[in-house]
Design an enzyme around this catalytic site. Structure first.
Site, mmCIF file in Angstrom:
data_model
loop_
_atom_site.group_PDB
_atom_site.id
_atom_site.type_symbol
_atom_site.label_atom_id
_atom_site.label_comp_id
_atom_site.label_asym_id
_atom_site.label_seq_id
_atom_site.Cartn_x
_atom_site.Cartn_y
_atom_site.Cartn_z
ATOM 1 C CE1 TYR A 82 44.616 41.219 38.472
ATOM 2 C CE2 TYR A 82 43.225 40.005 36.952
ATOM 3 C CZ TYR A 82 43.462 40.515 38.212
ATOM 4 O OH TYR A 82 42.542 40.315 39.222
ATOM 5 C CE1 TYR A 126 42.378 37.108 40.121
ATOM 6 C CE2 TYR A 126 40.884 36.738 41.967
ATOM 7 C CZ TYR A 126 41.224 37.423 40.819
ATOM 8 O OH TYR A 126 40.412 38.428 40.351
#
Length: 387
Positions: free
Chosen positions: A292, A342
């Site tokens: 991430y 995102y």
């Protein structure tokens, strides 16, 4: 009873990734779910479970209505923003493994650029009616009210403790953007950057430059989870859930845990230890990973917490293109959240499935296992997916 190997991701789907989708978040989610079902050859009539993030604006029952699902036997929501990504798959896998549901769809859809703007100052974060709002109320009124500002606090301390530099953070951005440049689905397709570009990009919150920060994106991603046995016979190659974990560390806050004695992200250490325990695998068994990457410093910290290197050694581990294609541990081959989009980490899980299938644009040779992580700076989650 063990969760390992009981369930698999059978289908993946996504919308295009943009800065102005022109559709509602509910429409985006439904489109992604339909694409994921088509990918594995199932229909809406097969789905009896849905799971998503507490932050998602599209309720499970609204999604069910729009898809025409006959009924739901299972539904759940995971807290803590991006930390929920891999946990949605964990919840789905547990439901399938225990017979609570047969086919569970994990989804996340949002107009983060054209509507909610997560990167801006959030009054809502400090006024939410729960203890997270109370925690944020200590710092947000003083101006520390954006994700970049909170991450900058921890990044600066990490630099002080271990000698990492802005250029070390920039190596993550350069790798992500190089991978995005060859991915036609990435927002930054054909737009790589150099380290010089990173260093000259404007400062957002010292020490974070613009190119240390992920995008704000519109889009949706969906994942279809069913039993490993059933997934074997469906239209697309499966990705077996070999391990799935959540983690929260001592003295945990949401994005403001930087006052702890431990400057790392111990919640990711909890996740890592559990993933290795469940799977029987080690960091050395991972030919690549999807970590991430909402902010570059956290990628270095994750490598340390997950056991790829010792504390403070990530800057050396990533040097010389080690996290790019052809390196010792390619990361975020889709371009990550800095380069592709995102979508709160869900697009990273989809990329892990493509790598297992052997269909990724930037395919790594011989991928039996992929490690995937969810949001950092918050209680988080992770997966090990296998062929």
């Amino acid at each position: 009873m063990t969760l390992s190997g009981a369930a698999a991701i059978a289908g993946i789907g996504a919308t295009e990734f943009s800065k102005a989708s022109g559709r509602s978040e509910l429409q985006l989610s439904v489109e992604a779910i339909r694409a994921a079902l088509a990918d594995c050859g199932l229909t809406a009539a097969d789905v009896d479970g849905l799971t998503t993030f507490t932050m998602d604006t599209s309720s499970e029952i609204a999604v069910a209505r729009e898809l025409g699902l006959p009924e739901l036997r299972f539904f759940s929501r995971i807290n803590y923003g991006g930390g929920a990504a891999c946990a949605t798959v964990q919840q789905a896998a547990m439901a399938v493994a225990t017979g609570v549901a047969d086919v569970v769809v994990c989804y996340r859809g949002f107009n983060e650029r054209s509507e909610s703007r997560f990167g801006q100052f959030s009054l809502a974060a400090a006024t939410q009616v729960n203890t997270n709002g109370l925690d944020n109320a200590w710092t947000y009124p003083m101006g520390l009210g954006t994700p970049a500002a909170t991450v900058a606090m921890q990044a600066r301390r990490y630099m002080h403790e271990y000698g990492a530099t802005s250029a070390d953070f920039g190596a993550v951005a350069v790798a992500d953007r190089r991978h995005a440049a060859t991915n036609p689905h990435a927002f930054f397709f054909q737009r790589p950057i150099t380290l010089e570009d990173h260093q000259s990009s404007r400062m957002i919150v010292d020490p974070l430059h613009l190119l240390d920060c992920c995008q704000e994106s519109d889009g949706a991603v969906a994942l279809v989870v069913t039993s490993a046995e059933r997934a074997r016979d469906l239209a697309a190659p499966r990705a077996v859930v070999t391990a799935a974990a959540q983690g929260s560390g001592a003295d945990q806050f949401v994005m403001t845990s930087y006052y702890r004695d431990d400057i790392g992200i111990p919640e990711m250490g909890v996740v890592g230890r559990e993933l290795w325990r469940q799977s029987g695998l080690t960091p050395g068994d991972m030919p690549m990973a999807v970590l991430y990457d909402h902010f570059t410093p956290y990628v270095l910290m994750q490598l340390e917490e997950l056991g790829f290197c010792s504390r403070g050694e990530a800057k050396d581990f990533i040097a010389g293109g080690a996290i790019e294609l052809g390196g010792r541990l390619p990361l975020n081959t889709h371009g990550g959240q800095l380069g592709e989009a995102y979508i709160h980490g869900m697009n990273g899980i989809a990329e892990a499935v493509r790598q297992i299938r052997g269909t990724a644009v930037n395919q790594v040779a011989d991928v039996p296992h992929v490690l995937v992580t969810a949001g950092t700076g918050v209680p988080t989650s992770g997966l090990v997916l296998s062929a």
